[in-house]
Design a protein around this motif. Structure first.
Motif, short mmCIF file in Angstrom:
data_model
loop_
_atom_site.label_atom_id
_atom_site.label_comp_id
_atom_site.label_asym_id
_atom_site.label_seq_id
_atom_site.Cartn_x
_atom_site.Cartn_y
_atom_site.Cartn_z
N LYS A 182 30.70 -9.26 -35.02
CA LYS A 182 29.73 -8.57 -34.39
C LYS A 182 28.71 -8.67 -35.64
CE LYS A 182 32.40 -4.98 -32.13
NZ LYS A 182 33.78 -5.67 -32.91
N VAL A 183 27.18 -9.11 -35.11
CA VAL A 183 26.26 -8.83 -35.96
C VAL A 183 25.00 -8.17 -35.35
CG1 VAL A 183 26.72 -10.97 -37.42
CG2 VAL A 183 25.19 -11.11 -35.36
N PHE A 184 24.32 -7.52 -36.11
CA PHE A 184 23.34 -6.43 -35.34
C PHE A 184 21.90 -6.65 -36.07
CE2 PHE A 184 27.58 -4.18 -35.09
CZ PHE A 184 27.48 -3.88 -33.69
N PHE A 185 21.03 -6.46 -35.24
CA PHE A 185 19.70 -6.66 -35.55
C PHE A 185 18.90 -5.35 -35.43
CE2 PHE A 185 19.93 -8.44 -31.48
CZ PHE A 185 18.92 -7.70 -30.79
N GLY A 186 17.83 -5.07 -36.04
CA GLY A 186 16.96 -4.01 -35.85
C GLY A 186 15.93 -3.77 -36.66
N PHE A 187 15.15 -2.70 -36.71
CA PHE A 187 14.03 -2.45 -37.23
C PHE A 187 14.59 -1.63 -38.49
CE2 PHE A 187 10.15 -2.47 -34.36
CZ PHE A 187 10.62 -3.42 -33.68
N GLU A 188 14.39 -2.09 -39.79
CA GLU A 188 14.79 -1.62 -41.02
C GLU A 188 13.83 -0.34 -41.32
OE1 GLU A 188 16.65 -0.54 -44.42
OE2 GLU A 188 17.38 -1.64 -42.55
N THR A 189 12.39 -0.43 -41.17
CA THR A 189 11.54 0.47 -41.57
C THR A 189 10.48 0.76 -40.73
OG1 THR A 189 10.03 -0.98 -42.81
CG2 THR A 189 11.86 0.08 -44.09
N SER A 190 9.74 1.99 -40.40
CA SER A 190 8.63 2.14 -39.40
C SER A 190 7.49 2.49 -40.46
CB SER A 190 9.05 3.04 -38.75
OG SER A 190 7.94 3.43 -37.78
N GLN A 191 6.39 1.51 -40.12
CA GLN A 191 5.27 1.88 -41.04
C GLN A 191 4.50 3.07 -40.90
OE1 GLN A 191 4.02 -2.22 -39.63
NE2 GLN A 191 3.18 -2.45 -41.42
N ASP A 192 4.58 3.77 -39.58
CA ASP A 192 4.10 5.07 -39.41
C ASP A 192 4.72 6.24 -39.36
OD1 ASP A 192 4.81 4.17 -37.02
OD2 ASP A 192 3.08 4.14 -35.82
N PRO A 194 7.92 8.42 -40.92
CA PRO A 194 8.61 8.72 -42.24
C PRO A 194 10.15 8.59 -42.04
CG PRO A 194 7.95 10.83 -41.54
CD PRO A 194 7.08 9.67 -40.66
N GLN A 195 10.95 8.52 -43.01
CA GLN A 195 12.21 8.23 -42.72
C GLN A 195 12.77 9.81 -43.13
OE1 GLN A 195 14.50 5.74 -42.93
NE2 GLN A 195 12.80 4.34 -42.46
N ASN A 196 13.11 10.51 -41.77
CA ASN A 196 13.46 11.84 -41.97
C ASN A 196 14.33 12.20 -40.53
OD1 ASN A 196 11.54 11.88 -39.68
ND2 ASN A 196 9.84 13.47 -41.04
N ASP A 197 14.36 13.43 -40.23
CA ASP A 197 15.34 13.87 -39.28
C ASP A 197 14.46 14.19 -38.01
OD1 ASP A 197 17.01 15.07 -37.32
OD2 ASP A 197 18.01 16.16 -39.09
N LEU A 198 14.42 13.20 -37.05
CA LEU A 198 13.64 13.25 -35.74
C LEU A 198 14.58 13.19 -34.57
CD1 LEU A 198 11.18 10.16 -36.82
CD2 LEU A 198 10.81 12.42 -36.91
N HIS A 219 16.35 8.77 -38.23
CA HIS A 219 15.57 8.57 -39.43
C HIS A 219 14.16 8.16 -38.97
CE1 HIS A 219 18.81 9.84 -42.04
NE2 HIS A 219 19.56 8.90 -41.64
N CYS A 220 14.30 7.26 -37.95
CA CYS A 220 13.09 6.54 -37.53
C CYS A 220 13.19 6.08 -36.30
CB CYS A 220 12.23 5.58 -38.41
SG CYS A 220 13.20 4.14 -38.76
N ILE A 221 12.29 6.15 -35.30
CA ILE A 221 12.35 5.74 -33.64
C ILE A 221 11.36 4.64 -33.72
CG2 ILE A 221 12.08 6.53 -31.45
CD1 ILE A 221 12.54 9.27 -32.29
#
Length: 451
Positions: A182-192, A194-198, A219-221
């Motif tokens: 398996k290999v996974f891809f995704g969004f590492e960060t979100s520009q708008d 914050p990295q928190n509890d959502l 952490h981000c959506i």
């Protein structure tokens, strides 16, 4: 090949030649005819190919097109089903139509309907599965997202050596223990964000932990139920990403610039969902030995594909057809429209055939209320369920005085010609999109028709 499969192949290829050289269309009938003669003809047609199966709810057609384009940069000749005809008969037609070049690596990139993954896997023995996402879609056919994923998993289990290349931001894709690499891809960060509890919005589907049924946190959506998820109850969390989106530089309705693994890419199409499609293509191409520079060249060459933000020039208008089929995809398209800077005409075409999903209640989960209504100078409502769509848009606050209803597809072209704007965005369900394209083809606006 057996005698039966030889006869099936000959009949299928003959019908394909006739349909495409005489009638100028036909994407599934040759395959249907061949399968009537030999139900297992695909096993013979696909036996020498390394096959990549692309499946999931949204983005299959665009992801398949991008993967095919990237692999062509390195390998040249690639078999695919570009029309989006993704059930068994359409896939058989793709093999019947393909003329493999001698000496080339035989690669097939196939868009496959979620409910058909098991059947296709039984016949082609895939080298890889590419999983885009799973959302509620055509519940009369698929049921809940968990039953949809179960259909996909039933197919994957038949090919334990095939690599899984999956969207790591979708919590469901890492929830089942499978022996496949398996290999996974995704969004590492979100520009708008914050990295928190959502938490996701209250009406978002697929936000329960697949392991313990606790509500997932993030952490981000990125959108809907996709993002850097974790479960505060059992510790289930997003898997380690092998391929990451690092930055989004530009987003307009017609262009996206973004950075993956330190390199900037661009595609001439809009929408956050299409960044996921490009990321899936990047991951797949990389796993098959294509370089980042070759991928960048392929993305730059990408062409609009039919019905998926397809551009048509007609009567001095720039018409963009966008397929919509479920609430998540619809909401992302509505977000895309809100990046438009100019005034435009909006058309909404709603059908309810089997291929669309016969239950149209999903349009009430679409957030039409979010549209920037000041930019919309006219609304054209059509399709067989135009009354349902008209009511939905009126309830959403769009001005009924700006709405015109045109259920006759032939007359829609007149409505487009008389529209007050040069830009027209058409949101259309699948069969309505096919019908509209057929009308454009009959008028000579498009070169070929899709049947």
């Amino acid at each position: 090949m057996t005698i039966k499969s030889n006869i099936a192949t000959l009949a299928g290829r003959s019908s394909y030649w006739f349909l495409h050289n005489v009638l100028k269309g036909g994407t599934s009938f040759p395959g249907k005819l061949a399968m009537q003669i030999d139900p297992d003809v695909l096993q013979q047609l696909g036996r020498d190919y390394e096959t990549i199966i692309v499946t999931g709810t949204n983005g299959k057609t665009m992801t398949t097109a991008l993967i095919t384009q990237t692999l062509r940069e390195k390998y040249g000749d690639i078999l695919t089903n570009p029309s989006g005809s993704n059930m068994a008969q359409g896939i058989v037609t793709a093999f019947l139509a393909h003329k493999s070049k001698k000496g080339s690596r035989k690669l097939a990139v196939l868009e496959v309907d979620e409910a058909n993954v098991k059947r296709v896997t039984q016949l082609v023995h895939p080298a890889a599965f590419v999983l885009t996402n799973i959302f509620r879609d055509q519940m009369d056919r698929y049921g809940e997202i968990y039953t949809t994923y179960e259909k996909i998993v039933d197919g994957i289990k038949l090919a334990p050596d095939a690599k899984i290349i999956a969207n790591g931001d979708a919590s469901i894709f890492s929830s089942v223990d499978l022996p496949n690499p398996k290999v996974f891809f995704g969004f590492e960060t979100s520009q708008d964000k914050p990295q928190n509890d959502l938490k996701a919005a209250v009406n978002t589907d697929g936000v329960l932990c697949p392991k313990c049924n606790h509500i997932l946190h993030y952490h981000c959506i990125s959108y809907a139920n996709l993002g850097d998820f974790f479960c505060p109850s059992c510790g289930y969390e997003r898997p380690k990403l092998a391929y990451k989106l690092e930055k989004i530089s530009e987003q307009t309705p017609s262009r996206i610039r973004f950075t993956i693994e330190g390199q900037e890419f661009s595609v001439n199409i809009g929408g956050t969902y299409n960044i996921y499609n490009a990321l899936a293509a990047f991951a797949t191409a990389s796993e098959f030995g294509v370089s980042a520079s070759e991928i960048a060249d392929a993305f730059a060459k990408n062409k609009r594909i039919f019905g998926r933000q397809e551009l048509i020039n007609y009567a001095g208008k720039q018409i963009e057809i966008i397929l919509v089929k479920n609430p998540v995809g619809l909401n992302e398209v509505l977000s895309l429209l809100n990046t438009e800077q100019d005034h435009y005409t909006l058309a909404a075409l709603l059908n309810a055939h089997h291929a669309d999903g016969i239950d149209t209640s999903w349009i009430w989960d679409g957030n039409f209320e979010s549209l920037n209504k000041e930019q919309i100078d006219q609304i054209i409502v059509g399709g067989e369920r135009h009354k349902d769509m008209h009511l939905r848009l009126e309830v959403a606050g769009l001005d009924p005085d700006k709405m015109i209803t045109e259920p006759d597809f032939d007359q829609l072209l007149t409505a487009f010609k008389q529209a007050p704007n040069d830009k027209i965005y058409i949101l259309s369900t699948y069969t309505a999109m096919l019908h509209l394209r057929q009308v454009f083809a009959d008028k000579g606006v498009l070169k070929r028709r899709i049947n």
